[in-house]
Write a protein that holds these residues in place. Structure first.
Motif, PDB file in Angstrom:
ATOM      1  N   VAL A   1      -7.871   6.547   9.190  1.00 56.89           N
ATOM      2  CA  VAL A   1      -8.771   5.998  10.198  1.00 56.89           C
ATOM      3  C   VAL A   1      -8.362   4.566  10.537  1.00 56.89           C
ATOM      4  CG1 VAL A   1     -10.705   7.437   9.447  1.00 56.89           C
ATOM      5  CG2 VAL A   1     -10.396   5.169   8.443  1.00 56.89           C
ATOM      6  N   ASP A   2      -8.933   4.054  11.625  1.00 56.90           N
ATOM      7  CA  ASP A   2      -8.664   2.669  12.027  1.00 56.90           C
ATOM      8  C   ASP A   2      -9.830   1.743  11.714  1.00 56.90           C
ATOM      9  OD1 ASP A   2     -10.549   3.451  13.868  1.00 56.90           O
ATOM     10  OD2 ASP A   2      -9.344   3.004  15.641  1.00 56.90           O
ATOM     11  N   ASN A   3     -10.811   2.259  10.970  1.00 55.97           N
ATOM     12  CA  ASN A   3     -12.048   1.530  10.731  1.00 55.97           C
ATOM     13  C   ASN A   3     -12.251   1.331   9.232  1.00 55.97           C
ATOM     14  OD1 ASN A   3     -15.027   1.316  10.167  1.00 55.97           O
ATOM     15  ND2 ASN A   3     -15.094   1.206  12.405  1.00 55.97           N
ATOM     16  N   TYR A   4     -12.229   0.073   8.780  1.00 53.69           N
ATOM     17  CA  TYR A   4     -12.386  -0.193   7.354  1.00 53.69           C
ATOM     18  C   TYR A   4     -13.753   0.253   6.849  1.00 53.69           C
ATOM     19  CZ  TYR A   4      -8.318  -3.272   8.038  1.00 53.69           C
ATOM     20  OH  TYR A   4      -7.084  -3.783   8.349  1.00 53.69           O
TER      21      TYR A   4
ATOM     22  N   TRP B   1      -8.750   8.432   1.417  1.00 55.79           N
ATOM     23  CA  TRP B   1      -8.906   7.749   2.693  1.00 55.79           C
ATOM     24  C   TRP B   1      -7.890   6.613   2.781  1.00 55.79           C
ATOM     25  CZ3 TRP B   1     -13.004   7.569   6.618  1.00 55.79           C
ATOM     26  CH2 TRP B   1     -13.887   8.642   6.534  1.00 55.79           C
ATOM     27  N   ILE B   2      -7.370   6.396   3.995  1.00 48.31           N
ATOM     28  CA  ILE B   2      -6.534   5.233   4.276  1.00 48.31           C
ATOM     29  C   ILE B   2      -6.984   4.668   5.618  1.00 48.31           C
ATOM     30  CG2 ILE B   2      -4.204   4.348   4.709  1.00 48.31           C
ATOM     31  CD1 ILE B   2      -3.135   6.640   2.982  1.00 48.31           C
ATOM     32  N   ALA B   3      -7.281   3.370   5.629  1.00 48.06           N
ATOM     33  CA  ALA B   3      -7.711   2.711   6.863  1.00 48.06           C
ATOM     34  C   ALA B   3      -6.693   1.646   7.240  1.00 48.06           C
ATOM     35  CB  ALA B   3      -9.086   2.083   6.679  1.00 48.06           C
TER      36      ALA B   3
ATOM     37  N   ALA C   1       0.832  -1.204   0.000  1.00 52.21           N
ATOM     38  CA  ALA C   1       0.000   0.000   0.000  1.00 52.21           C
ATOM     39  C   ALA C   1       0.864   1.251   0.000  1.00 52.21           C
ATOM     40  CB  ALA C   1      -0.931  -0.009   1.216  1.00 52.21           C
ATOM     41  N   GLN C   2       1.987   1.189   0.685  1.00 50.22           N
ATOM     42  CA  GLN C   2       2.898   2.337   0.681  1.00 50.22           C
ATOM     43  C   GLN C   2       3.455   2.586  -0.716  1.00 50.22           C
ATOM     44  OE1 GLN C   2       5.736   1.676   3.925  1.00 50.22           O
ATOM     45  NE2 GLN C   2       4.040   0.920   5.181  1.00 50.22           N
ATOM     46  N   ARG C   3       3.746   1.512  -1.440  1.00 51.81           N
ATOM     47  CA  ARG C   3       4.198   1.673  -2.828  1.00 51.81           C
ATOM     48  C   ARG C   3       3.066   2.222  -3.706  1.00 51.81           C
ATOM     49  NH1 ARG C   3       6.138  -4.150  -3.745  1.00 51.81           N
ATOM     50  NH2 ARG C   3       5.868  -3.606  -5.935  1.00 51.81           N
ATOM     51  N   PHE C   4       1.842   1.798  -3.432  1.00 52.43           N
ATOM     52  CA  PHE C   4       0.682   2.300  -4.169  1.00 52.43           C
ATOM     53  C   PHE C   4       0.590   3.820  -4.024  1.00 52.43           C
ATOM     54  CE2 PHE C   4      -3.765   3.364  -4.735  1.00 52.43           C
ATOM     55  CZ  PHE C   4      -4.204   2.546  -5.762  1.00 52.43           C
TER      56      PHE C   4
ATOM     57  N   ALA D   1       1.039   6.735   7.300  1.00 49.86           N
ATOM     58  CA  ALA D   1       0.127   7.173   6.248  1.00 49.86           C
ATOM     59  C   ALA D   1      -0.121   8.677   6.332  1.00 49.86           C
ATOM     60  CB  ALA D   1      -1.184   6.408   6.341  1.00 49.86           C
ATOM     61  N   ALA D   2      -0.313   9.167   7.547  1.00 50.84           N
ATOM     62  CA  ALA D   2      -0.556  10.598   7.728  1.00 50.84           C
ATOM     63  C   ALA D   2       0.636  11.429   7.264  1.00 50.84           C
ATOM     64  CB  ALA D   2      -0.864  10.889   9.199  1.00 50.84           C
ATOM     65  N   ALA D   3       1.833  10.897   7.485  1.00 49.58           N
ATOM     66  CA  ALA D   3       3.042  11.612   7.046  1.00 49.58           C
ATOM     67  C   ALA D   3       3.202  11.568   5.539  1.00 49.58           C
ATOM     68  CB  ALA D   3       4.270  11.011   7.726  1.00 49.58           C
ATOM     69  N   ALA D   4       2.696  10.490   4.903  1.00 47.15           N
ATOM     70  CA  ALA D   4       2.912  10.305   3.471  1.00 47.15           C
ATOM     71  C   ALA D   4       1.875  11.004   2.605  1.00 47.15           C
ATOM     72  CB  ALA D   4       2.917   8.807   3.135  1.00 47.15           C
ATOM     73  N   VAL D   5       0.644  11.133   3.115  1.00 45.40           N
ATOM     74  CA  VAL D   5      -0.454  11.648   2.288  1.00 45.40           C
ATOM     75  C   VAL D   5      -1.155  12.790   3.020  1.00 45.40           C
ATOM     76  CG1 VAL D   5      -2.457  11.046   0.909  1.00 45.40           C
ATOM     77  CG2 VAL D   5      -0.778   9.284   1.457  1.00 45.40           C
TER      78      VAL D   5
END
Length: 317
Positions: A51-54, A29-31, A12-15, A41-45
């Motif tokens: 969030v922690d909820n799918y 969004w990233i869960a 996902a990080q490569r995505f 994720a917050a640092a990258a995007v």
């Protein structure tokens, strides 16, 4: 195209990294259920909801397509959950464990009028088409055989609950089989049903396997995969008048042709690297109102999964 991502491991990080190559793509969004990965994720995007909820990601009106980058065993259930929310879906390989499961996902995508594709980079590199053209043009004569491998060494890496080491979803075949068998089936559509399989299991997972296949014309195709040894990851195709060698065939940037005229290295123009081709294809297809990719149709995913099922059925128990 606004993407929501489920999971934030390495793929996902490569995505996220590769999505910047595609102008139409936006990560909204990233869960992730892991706090350290949410921080990453917050640092990258910047600007994405983390969030922690799918389910929150799946139900968001700010998500058009869900990219499912969770462990293999969650692919089917989360694909169905995303489709139930009328989201388009790009799901990591293997999209399902069986062709029957994939049929169910495709039927649901059709019912929901949503796009569905397995995430596999290889169809979106120009290499396979060039190799097919070289073979058809007689650059190496009649094909007599090929060796295709994807072997790497985990080198003892482990962590609690790691899916790669889970007997139900881990092992070499589930990890890298999609690369091997998409490439083989794309180049050699005339494979016979006969296959010869050997596999080495350790702690109930396959750490190494080999599968010998035959084409209708008599060419012998030897495939190999491993997570416990290093080998050059390449495809070598032999013919009566030469050879083709394709390093990193699943994301190849060069083809080495050797025949009576000498050695030639072919480096095709590559528009998108790594995962960006998949992302661009989702944007293109959905933008055109298509519900599957003409470059990587759902029937091809089914074909790959069916071959992997047949191979796995011959593993020792």
């Amino acid at each position: 195209m606004r993407f929501g991502i489920l999971g934030y491991g390495g793929i996902a990080q490569r995505f996220v990294h590769d999505s910047v190559q595609v102008e139409e793509a936006e990560i909204t969004w990233i869960a992730s259920q892991t706090s350290a990965k949410r921080e990453a994720a917050a640092a990258a995007v910047s600007g994405a909801r983390i969030v922690d909820n799918y389910q929150a990601c799946l139900t968001s009106p700010e998500v058009d397509c869900v990219y499912i980058a969770l462990p293999h065993a969650q692919h089917k259930a989360m694909t169905l959950a995303a489709l139930a929310q009328h989201k388009h879906v790009l799901v990591e390989k293997p999209a399902a464990f069986t062709s029957a499961d994939w049929d169910q996902l495709c039927a649901e995508a059709k019912r929901q009028d949503c796009f569905l594709m397995e995430a596999l980079k290889t169809p979106f590199y120009p290499t396979s088409a060039i190799v097919k053209n070289l073979i058809e043009d007689g650059a190496i004569g009649q094909v007599t055989g090929a060796d295709v491998n994807y072997c790497y060494d985990l080198k003892g890496q482990t962590k609690p609950g790691w899916y790669i080491l889970d007997p139900l979803q881990g092992g070499a075949l589930y990890d890298i089989g999609s690369y091997l068998y998409y490439f083989v089936l794309d180049l050699f559509p005339d494979l016979t049903p006969t296959l010869t399989v050997t596999a080495q299991l350790r702690d109930h997972i396959d750490v190494h396997f080999q599968c010998e296949l035959m084409t209708a014309s008599g060419a012998r195709i030897l495939t190999e995969g491993a997570i416990d040894r290093e080998r050059p990851r390449e495809a070598v195709i032999r013919g009566t008048e030469g050879t083709l060698r394709i390093p990193y065939y699943y994301r190849a940037e060069e083809i080495i042709l050797e025949n009576a005229r000498g050695i030639q290295t072919i480096r095709p123009t590559i528009q998108y690297t790594d995962l960006a081709g998949e992302i661009a294809e989702v944007c293109r297809c959905v933008g055109n109102g298509w519900r599957e990719s003409p470059l990587y149709p759902q029937a091809k995913t089914r074909e790959v999964l069916a071959l992997m099922e047949a191979i796995r059925s011959q593993f020792p128990h």
